[in-house]
Design an enzyme around this catalytic site. Sequence first.
Site, PDB file in Angstrom:
ATOM      1  N   GLU A  69       0.824  -1.213   0.000  1.00 38.07           N
ATOM      2  CA  GLU A  69       0.000   0.000   0.000  1.00 38.07           C
ATOM      3  C   GLU A  69       0.857   1.261   0.000  1.00 38.07           C
ATOM      4  OE1 GLU A  69      -2.548  -3.245   1.831  1.00 38.07           O
ATOM      5  OE2 GLU A  69      -0.483  -2.527   2.137  1.00 38.07           O
ATOM      6  N   GLN A 132      -9.259  -6.592  11.549  1.00 38.24           N
ATOM      7  CA  GLN A 132      -8.800  -5.531  10.657  1.00 38.24           C
ATOM      8  C   GLN A 132      -9.599  -4.242  10.802  1.00 38.24           C
ATOM      9  OE1 GLN A 132      -8.406  -7.202   6.642  1.00 38.24           O
ATOM     10  NE2 GLN A 132      -6.315  -7.832   7.130  1.00 38.24           N
TER      11      GLN A 132
END
Length: 578
Positions: A69, A132
């Site tokens: 990312e 998450q």
Amino acid sequence: MSVQIAELQGKNGLPPVKFGEEVTGAETLLRCLILEQVEYIFGYPGGAVLPIYDSLYGSYFKHILTRHEQGAIHAADGYARATGKPGVVIATSGPGATNLVTGIATAQMDSVPLVCITGNVPQSLIGTDAFQEANITGITIPITKHSYFVRDVRDLPRIVKEAFHIATTGRPGPVLIDIPKDVSNAVAPFHYPEKVEIRAYKSTVVPSDEEVQKFVQVISEAKRPVIMAGGGIISSGADKELRAFAEAARIPVINTFMGLGGFPGVHELSLGMPGMHGNYTANQALLNADCVIGLGARFDDRITMGRTKEFAPKARIVHVDIDPAELGKNVETAIKVTGDVKSTLEKALPLVSRCDSEEWIAQLKKWQAEYPYSYKKEDQVLKPQEVIELLYESTDGEAIITTDVGQHQMWAAQYYKFKHTRSFISSGGLGTMGFGFPAAIGAQIAHPDRTVIAVVGDGGFQMTNQELAILSQYKVPVKVAIINNQCLGMVRQWQELFYDNRYSEIDLTCSPDFVKLSEAYGVKGLRASTPEEAKAVWAEALQHDGPVVVDFRVAQGENVYPMVAAGNTLDQMVLGDE
């Protein structure tokens, strides 16, 4: 549907968008991005953004799947800096979102327009420490221009419209939109607002007549004026106006690090870069000027050295900036002008007269001749400065250069004369290692017909070199020049100069063979250790129509000079080892 939005349908390759249909939040998002004329999306999928990625399947968008990312957001950042358009990045919740944080802070410090889209767990699970889950809006509030948490799918079009508006107007910056998975799955009729109305968000673009008149009056009285052009020149697209203004008034121009390329480095009025690693003439200009005109510059500590009382001691300072919070923040300012730099120069140009500055310009040219950047060449030892000169000469200053952070970054700023705006892309404010290589990917995708060179160190390159896969997968012809001194060069330099040669944890001699690493990713790899080899392999790299990584093995002990040590003033420059 408004006429304005209707005119976008099917233009510039955009697919038609239907209004009033019941669609999911994920599909709503993509339709909004189409209407914002987004073409490229950089990202990495995961559970919380699967509805969005399902809608992306077979869609109009060109999605670049990075391998991390952080690579995605740096690539989006490079795309934005190379084009002036907002970069768009998507990441999943939790670690996907938090992996964007360094890139968001990088963009915020350098005023880069980004729209960062993250997924989150369903709202019913928020606050339960679900798998998450991360409060990414809370985490990023200090490092974004604005952050949104979407609670209702019906609000999503307005939020996307506002996000692009905020990211690109005023002082540009990153905006984050966090979309819970239940919002992505929810259904609502599609609409898109015609305009944005945000209470308390107003940006002064055109300065007042009174401010411009004061600005021009101060210049007319100056005998030793100098323009300090910052990143605002590039953000506002004011490069042509700056050149016309400097030529009309006969005022020399200094480019800050973030402003490099905003004024041609080969122009007779160009003085180059000032500050800690700036050149002698630029720093002497600041020390002796009677008027310093800051255009879209922050007067940060790398130029003032934190000694703001001693900075430009003989000058009246004029400061033009679209962000009023910057005016007078770091240095005492005689004239403050709130406005876009381009609009300010457009308004001032008809009023400005030629300065009585020829004697001043002659003195500056004398200093330039007497104190250029210099280093000692050796026949069998490749110097890093020599590599940058080779890159410049071989491309005639026409390439887009991206860099990581460290010695190589400063050498690139010193020895590559940037002719064009948006041709130098580097992390200035945050100083982010690992930025240069993925940023080059974004810049090359934005400009497929231009030569894009990532100048990186052997340290920073190892932070994001997994993105070599992108070069191979998407046939992105970036040329990577590794300035390989087998150490953390800038840290080593400081340890040598200020810590009695106590070299603590800077050894990178166990780095991989970069040629073999590149070849493992299907990318051509080359190596050079002498000046003769460097010329040969670089010529081969430029002739190759695909991506190339060149490992330039350079002298380890070379330092970046000139240098002003932290805490000293600009008149305390060290010009070299001697």
